[in-house]
Design a protein around this motif. Structure first.
Motif, PDB file in Angstrom:
ATOM      1  N   THR A 179      35.793  42.053  35.550  1.00 30.09           N
ATOM      2  CA  THR A 179      35.913  43.341  36.024  1.00 30.09           C
ATOM      3  C   THR A 179      36.347  44.452  34.971  1.00 30.09           C
ATOM      4  OG1 THR A 179      38.228  43.132  36.519  1.00 30.09           O
ATOM      5  CG2 THR A 179      36.700  42.349  38.315  1.00 30.09           C
ATOM      6  N   ASN A 204      42.824  32.123  37.580  1.00 27.43           N
ATOM      7  CA  ASN A 204      41.993  32.821  38.870  1.00 27.43           C
ATOM      8  C   ASN A 204      41.980  33.880  38.707  1.00 27.43           C
ATOM      9  OD1 ASN A 204      41.920  29.951  40.482  1.00 27.43           O
ATOM     10  ND2 ASN A 204      44.224  30.121  40.439  1.00 27.43           N
ATOM     11  N   ARG A 205      40.952  34.735  38.820  1.00 27.47           N
ATOM     12  CA  ARG A 205      40.738  36.059  39.180  1.00 27.47           C
ATOM     13  C   ARG A 205      39.582  36.480  39.478  1.00 27.47           C
ATOM     14  NH1 ARG A 205      40.953  35.140  33.648  1.00 27.47           N
ATOM     15  NH2 ARG A 205      42.579  36.575  33.348  1.00 27.47           N
ATOM     16  N   TRP A 206      39.314  37.617  39.737  1.00 26.41           N
ATOM     17  CA  TRP A 206      38.045  38.425  40.266  1.00 26.41           C
ATOM     18  C   TRP A 206      37.013  38.323  39.108  1.00 26.41           C
ATOM     19  CZ3 TRP A 206      37.117  38.685  45.325  1.00 26.41           C
ATOM     20  CH2 TRP A 206      38.126  38.778  46.069  1.00 26.41           C
ATOM     21  N   TYR A 207      35.535  38.139  39.423  1.00 28.47           N
ATOM     22  CA  TYR A 207      34.550  38.218  38.646  1.00 28.47           C
ATOM     23  C   TYR A 207      33.570  39.001  39.231  1.00 28.47           C
ATOM     24  CZ  TYR A 207      36.705  34.329  36.011  1.00 28.47           C
ATOM     25  OH  TYR A 207      37.323  33.576  35.008  1.00 28.47           O
ATOM     26  N   ARG A 214      31.985  41.193  44.039  1.00 29.39           N
ATOM     27  CA  ARG A 214      32.986  40.398  43.351  1.00 29.39           C
ATOM     28  C   ARG A 214      33.046  38.960  43.883  1.00 29.39           C
ATOM     29  NH1 ARG A 214      38.421  43.456  42.528  1.00 29.39           N
ATOM     30  NH2 ARG A 214      38.274  43.120  45.107  1.00 29.39           N
ATOM     31  N   TRP A 216      35.990  35.460  43.758  1.00 28.70           N
ATOM     32  CA  TRP A 216      37.119  35.074  43.189  1.00 28.70           C
ATOM     33  C   TRP A 216      36.881  33.509  42.759  1.00 28.70           C
ATOM     34  CZ3 TRP A 216      41.940  36.928  42.179  1.00 28.70           C
ATOM     35  CH2 TRP A 216      43.038  36.320  42.215  1.00 28.70           C
ATOM     36  N   ASP A 240      33.318  28.932  42.411  1.00 24.28           N
ATOM     37  CA  ASP A 240      33.669  30.173  43.543  1.00 24.28           C
ATOM     38  C   ASP A 240      34.689  29.801  44.330  1.00 24.28           C
ATOM     39  OD1 ASP A 240      33.539  32.122  45.129  1.00 24.28           O
ATOM     40  OD2 ASP A 240      31.515  32.038  45.880  1.00 24.28           O
ATOM     41  N   THR A 242      36.240  32.296  46.434  1.00 19.70           N
ATOM     42  CA  THR A 242      36.410  33.558  47.331  1.00 19.70           C
ATOM     43  C   THR A 242      36.893  33.072  48.671  1.00 19.70           C
ATOM     44  OG1 THR A 242      34.577  34.541  45.928  1.00 19.70           O
ATOM     45  CG2 THR A 242      35.205  35.453  47.972  1.00 19.70           C
ATOM     46  N   HIS A 245      40.175  32.017  48.733  1.00 19.05           N
ATOM     47  CA  HIS A 245      41.213  33.103  48.394  1.00 19.05           C
ATOM     48  C   HIS A 245      41.416  33.976  49.709  1.00 19.05           C
ATOM     49  CE1 HIS A 245      43.285  35.953  45.917  1.00 19.05           C
ATOM     50  NE2 HIS A 245      42.244  37.049  46.168  1.00 19.05           N
TER      51      HIS A 245
END
Length: 918
Positions: A179, A204-207, A214, A216, A240, A242, A245
C-alpha cells in the motif's frame, strides 16, 4: 490434555516434523491421517470414542487416548504432504468455534509456507528457485527479487492473487504490491533487512491488487544465497488471508460491543462454562454487589454460596432442572448476598446453550438488582394502605372518572353504595346512571357535566339516591370531587362518596314526626307481638324438653321389652322349656323394629341419596335432626328449637335443607368455642312490599327457618362477604369457605333467600325464607326386605369386617346359614392381610367406623386396588356421609343402615353377587 503436531506422510508411514505432548516421532498410517488428507476443508472430530469411524483406532483405545481431533492438510506444489493437527485427550462436544478454525487454517498455512520456503532455499540456485516458483500451488504467491527488491520471478499464484502477470512484474520493484502508506513508511526495505538479520521475516499486512482492491496477506521473506554464501536476492511467499482477517475483525468488534454493553448495564452478567465449571462476571458484580474479581472463586459453587440459605435449595434445584432439561430459558427471583453481608432481591435470567446432542455446555445470563424497585413498591403499598385505612375509617368510597377513555374506576366501598358486588366492572352509563333514583338521575348527571365544563371551577358536589343493582336497596349518597384539565380539556374527575342515608332518614323522620303517629303505634304493637312470640317460644322450649324426655322414655320402654324377652328366652332354654318361645321372639323383634324406626327418624340426616324436591314440613324435619345437632355441637352448647305447632309445607329437597341447617349449626358451634346457646327457630311469615323487596323476594307467604348463636359475631364488612364462595374467617385448613355459599345457593334455587345479621360480641343469626307450597307434605314410606333369604349361586366367599364382635358374629352366622363361605376380621389390618392372600373373595362387607386408623371406606378403596371390581357393602349405624361425603357411591358400592333384618341382609348380599346386582 491438549497436544499438537506437524506430521508428514508417505505411502506407508507418518512421522512428526514437530510435536508438543505427543511423545511419538513415527507411527503407522492411521484413520485420522487418511481421512484428513481427503478433506479439503480439514477434519474435525468432537469425540473419537463416540465416532464409529475412529472408535476402534489404537490411538483412541490406547495411548495417547485421542478424544478430540482437528487437522488441516498441508499442501506443497498442490500435493498433500502431511497434516497440521490439534489433539485433546478430553472430548469437545462444541468443537472449534469460527475463530479457532481460522487460527488452525492460519497455522497450517504458515507451516506450508515454511516448508515451501525451506525447500526453495535449499536449492540455493536461481534455476531451482524458478522451477520451485513455476511448480508452486496457485494458492500461494511465490516471488523472488534481487537484493534491491526488483522482481526476478513471479509464479502463477502471485498472478492469481495480485492480478499482475509475470511479464508485467519482472524487473519492477516489489514495493508495487504494498500500500502507499507502507511504501512511504519503508516497509518493503524494512522486511528485507529483518530477513537478513534474522534469517527470515514474517508478517501480516494489506497488499494491493492490480484492480486497486486490497487483500490481507501473510507473507514470509527469506534471503537467497549462492554456494559461496553471497546474497543473491530474496524469496517472498505470501497467502491470501482476507476472509479470515475480516472474520477475526468482526469477531473482535462483536466482542468489544459485548464488553461495552456489559460495562454499560447495571446487570451483573455471567458466563458459565458447564464443562470447566468456571464462571466469568462483568464489572457490574463489583459495582452493584461489591464483590471484587480477586475476592472470590470464579465457579458456580461460589455463586450458589452467596444465595440466601432459605432460597439456596430452591434455586439449585431450579437451575439444575433447566440444565438437565430440554429448554433454553431459566428465570428465578431470590436473595443474593452483597459483599457487606446484606442481601439484595434479584431477578436472574439465563440462557442455556446446548451441543448437537442436546447436552448443556454453557449458560449465559444477567442478574438484575430488584432492591430499589421492591422498596418503591413497598412505599407505594404503604401509601395505598394508609389511604385505604383512612377512607375505610371514614366510610368513604373513591371514584376516578377518566374522561378521554370514558373509563370509570370505583373501589368496593363505592360499589356498595350502588348495590354492586365487590370487584364487578363499572361504567358511567351502565353503573352510575342506571343505579340512580329516577327522580335524581338528571340532576346528578348535570352536576357531573358542570364539573367537566372548562369554563367552570371543576368542583363537583352533589347528593342523590341510588337503587342497588343487586340488592335493590335505596341509599342516599353524598359525593364531592374535583375535575382536572389539560390544554383546556377535562381529563379526570376524582373524588369521594359516602352513605348519608342515616342523616337523610333522620331529617325525614324529623319532618314526618307528627305525621307518623299511627305508624309508630303500629310499630309498638308489633313489638308487643314480638314479645308475646318470644314468650311462646320460651314455652315451646319446655315442650321440646318434654319431647326429649318422651323419646328417652319410649326408647327405654323398647329396650326393656327387648332385654326382658331375651332374658325369658334364656331362662326357658336353660330349663328346657321350648313351648311359647316364639311369642317372646316376636316381642323382641317388634321392639327392635320400633326402635329402628325411632332411630331412623332421629338420624334422618344420615341418608345422603339425591332426591327431587318434595313438599316438606319444616318442623318435622327440624325435630328429626335435633339429636344429631346436639351431638354435633357438643355438650357445652345449649340447643333450643322453637317453632309453631304446625307450618305450611315448603317445596324443596329435604336432604339439602338438612344439610343447610347442619351447616348453620356447625358454623354456630365454631363461633362459640367457650360454649353458648344455639337457637333454631321456625315461623310462617307473609312478606309484602318493602319488606319483601328488602330481602330480594317476591311478595307472598314464606316459611322462615333461622339459626341464632350467642358467639363472637362478625364485623359488618365480614358479614357482607359471608355468603361469598371461598370466603372464610377460620384458620387455614379448618374451613373451605363454601358452607354458607352452599346454603345461599340452596335457598335461591328453592325460590327463597338467605339473610345474615350479626353484631360483634353478641352473636349471629342466619335466616332462610322458603316459599310456601300449595300441596301437603309427603309422608315417608318404608321399604321392607323380602322375608325369604336368597339362596347363593354356590361357593361364594364373603369377608365380614366389623370391630363389634356381636355384629360380626350375627352377620357371619346369618350369611353362613344362607350358604356362603364367610371369613371374618375385626379391623382393617386383619382384613387387608386376608386380601393380600390368594384366597378367593366375592364380596366385602365392612363397618365404616373401624379402629386402628383405617376406616371402612379407606379399607374398601385399598381392597379394590388389590382386587379391582370387588363389590363392597358398607354397614353403618349412623352416618352415610362418612362414606361418600356429598357424592353418590360409585358402582359396586352399596350401604345398609343398622339395624337391619337378616332377610334384608341376605337379599342385599345375593343381589350384589348376582349378575344384575351392585
Amino acid at each position: 490434555m491438549p497436544l499438537a503436531a506437524i506430521q508428514l506422510v508417505d505411502a506407508g508411514r507418518q512421522w512428526s516434523m514437530a510435536e508438543i505432548g505427543l511423545g511419538r516421532r513415527e507411527t503407522p498410517r492411521d484413520a485420522f491421517c487418511d481421512r484428513a488428507l481427503l478433506a479439503p476443508d480439514g477434519l474435525e472430530v468432537a469425540d473419537a470414542a463416540r465416532d464409529p469411524r475412529f472408535a476402534g483406532s489404537p490411538l483412541v483405545t490406547g495411548r495417547p487416548g485421542i478424544r478430540f481431533f482437528a487437522g488441516q492438510r498441508l499442501l506443497v506444489d498442490g500435493q498433500p504432504i502431511g497434516l497440521f493437527c490439534i489433539i485433546d485427550t478430553a472430548p469437545r462436544p462444541m468443537g472449534l468455534d469460527a475463530k479457532q478454525r481460522a487460527f488452525l487454517r492460519s497455522l497450517a498455512s504458515q507451516a506450508c509456507d515454511r516448508i515451501a520456503l525451506r525447500g526453495a532455499a535449499g536449492k540455493n540456485t536461481a534455476e531451482a528457485l524458478r522451477r520451485q516458483a513455476l511448480e508452486s500451488a496457485v494458492d500461494y504467491a511465490i516471488i523472488t527479487t534481487s537484493p534491491e527488491g526488483a522482481v526476478t520471478s513471479w509464479n502463477a499464484g502471485a498472478a492469481r492473487l495480485l492480478g499482475w502477470g509475470e511479464a508485467e512484474m519482472l524487473g519492477r520493484d516489489v514495493g508495487r504490491v504494498f500500500t502507499a502508506r507502507d511504501r512511504e513508511a519503508g516497509h518493503p526495505q524494512a522486511e528485507r533487512q529483518r530477513a537478513l538479520l534474522k534469517g527470515q521475516d514474517t508478517g501480516n499486512r494489506w497488499y494491493m491488487r492490480k484492480n486497486g482492491s486490497r487483500l490481507w496477506g501473510r507473507g514470509e521473506v527469506a534471503p537467497l544465497r549462492d554456494a559461496a554464501g553471497h546474497l543473491t536476492g530474496f524469496l517472498k511467499v505470501m497467502r491470501d488471508r482476507t476472509e479470515e482477517h475480516l472474520a477475526q475483525r468482526a469477531l473482535e468488534a462483536a466482542n468489544e460491543r459485548y464488553r461495552l454493553a456489559a460495562r454499560a448495564t447495571n446487570d451483573a452478567i455471567w458466563d458459565w462454562d458447564l464443562e470447566t465449571r468456571s464462571v466469568l462476571w462483568n464489572e457490574a458484580l463489583e459495582a452493584a454487589y461489591g464483590h471484587a474479581p480477586a475476592s472470590h472463586a470464579h465457579d458456580g459453587d461460589w455463586w450458589l454460596s452467596q444465595i440466601h440459605p432459605q432460597d439456596r435449595a430452591r434455586i439449585h434445584h431450579s437451575i439444575q432442572a433447566a440444565i438437565g432439561g430440554e429448554g433454553s430459558q431459566w428465570t428465578e427471583e431470590y436473595r443474593f448476598r452483597r459483599a457487606d453481608g446484606s442481601y439484595a432481591d434479584v431477578l436472574d435470567r439465563g440462557f442455556v446453550i446446548r451441543d448437537d446432542a442436546g447436552r448443556a455446555t454453557r449458560m449465559i445470563g444477567a442478574m438484575l438488582d430488584l432492591s430499589r424497585r421492591r422498596q418503591a413498591e413497598q412505599a407505594l403499598r404503604e401509601s395505598q394502605e394508609r389511604l385505604r385505612l383512612a377512607t375505610a375509617a371514614a366510610g368513604l368510597g373513591t371514584f376516578d372518572y377518566h374522561i378521554p377513555s370514558n373509563t370509570l374506576l370505583w373501589d368496593d366501598r363505592c360499589r356498595a353504595l350502588f348495590g354492586i358486588k365487590p370487584g364487578a366492572p363499572v361504567s358511567y352509563a351502565g353503573s352510575f346512571l342506571v343505579s340512580l333514583h329516577p327522580e335524581d338521575r338528571d340532576a346528578a348527571d348535570a352536576a357531573v357535566r358542570r364539573a367537566l365544563d372548562p369554563s367552570g371551577s371543576g368542583a363537583y358536589v352533589t347528593e342523590y339516591r341510588t337503587i342497588g343493582l343487586s340488592d335493590g336497596v335505596e341509599r342516599w349518597v353524598s359525593a364531592a370531587g374535583q375535575c382536572f384539565f389539560e390544554n383546556g380539556q377535562p381529563v379526570r374527575l376524582i373524588g369521594m362518596a359516602h352513605d348519608v342515608s342515616a342523616r337523610r332518614h333522620a331529617e325525614q323522620q324529623l319532618r314526618e314526626l307528627n305525621e307518623t303517629l299511627e305508624q309508630r303505634i303500629e310499630e309498638r304493637t308489633r313489638s308487643l307481638r314480638e314479645a308475646e312470640e318470644a314468650l311462646r317460644q320460651s314455652q315451646k322450649m319446655e315442650a321440646i324438653g318434654q319431647l326429649t324426655g318422651g323419646i328417652a322414655h319410649d326408647f327405654n320402654n323398647l329396650l326393656t321389652g327387648i332385654s326382658g324377652s331375651l332374658e325369658i328366652l334364656s331362662l326357658r332354654m336353660a330349663t328346657g322349656r321350648q313351648e311359647g318361645l316364639e311369642r317372646y321372639i316376636i316381642t323382641a323383634q317388634d321392639a327392635t323394629a320400633r326402635a329402628a324406626a325411632l332411630t331412623h327418624r332421629l338420624l334422618a340426616f344420615a341418608r345422603r341419596q339425591t332426591l327431587d324436591p318434595s313438599p316438606v314440613e319444616v318442623n318435622a324435619l327440624v325435630a328429626g335432626m335435633a339429636d344429631m345437632i346436639c351431638r354435633s355441637v357438643g355438650p357445652d352448647i345449649r340447643v333450643d328449637v322453637i317453632g309453631p305447632p304446625s307450618l305450611p309445607p315448603v317445596l324443596c329437597d329435604p336432604h339439602q335443607l338438612e344439610n343447610a341447617l347442619l351447616n348453620l349449626c356447625i358454623n354456630a358451634r365454631d363461633a362459640m368455642p367457650e360454649g353458648g346457646t344455639l337457637r333454631i327457630t321456625t315461623a310462617a311469615v307473609r312478606l309484602e312490599g318493602e319488606a319483601a323487596a328488602a330481602l330480594g323476594l317476591a311478595p307472598g307467604a314464606y316459611v322462615r327457618l333461622s339459626a341464632a348463636d350467642t358467639g363472637s359475631g362478625m364485623a359488618p364488612d365480614v358479614a357482607a362477604r359471608a355468603f361469598d364462595p371461598f370466603f372464610t374467617t377460620k384458620p387455614m385448613g379448618q374451613g373451605t369457605g363454601l358452607g354458607l355459599s352452599m346454603v345461599y345457593g340452596f335457598a335461591r334455587q328453592s325460590g327463597g333467600q338467605a339473610h345474615i345479621a350479626s353484631i360483634p360480641g353478641l352473636g349471629t343469626t342466619v335466616q332462610l325464607h322458603l316459599p310456601v307450597h300449595a300441596g301437603t307434605a309427603e309422608a315417608e314410606t318404608a321399604t321392607s326386605a323380602s322375608d325369604m333369604p336368597v339362596t347363593p349361586v354356590g361357593g361364594e366367599v364373603v369377608l365380614v369386617v366389623d370391630d363389634e364382635a356381636t355384629i360380626r358374629l350375627l352377620v357371619t352366622e346369618a350369611l353362613a346359614q344362607c350358604g356362603y363361605n364367610v371369613l371374618e376380621a375385626e379391623d382393617a389390618a386383619s382384613g387387608l392381610a386376608l386380601l393380600d392372600t390368594a384366597q378367593r373373595l366375592d364380596l366385602l362387607v365392612t363397618d365404616i367406623g373401624l379402629p386402628g386408623g383405617t376406616n371402612g371406606r379407606q379399607l374398601a378403596d385399598m381392597a379394590r386396588l388389590r382386587r379391582p371390581g370387588l363389590p363392597v357393602l358398607f354397614i353403618t349405624g349412623y352416618a352415610e356421609n362418612a362414606v361418600i361425603g356429598q357424592a353418590p357411591l360409585e358402582p359396586g358400592l352399596q350401604l345398609m343402615t343398622k339395624p337391619f333384618s337378616i332377610a334384608a341382609l341376605a337379599e342385599r348380599v345375593a343381589a350384589m353377587l348376582s349378575k344384575d346386582g351392585g
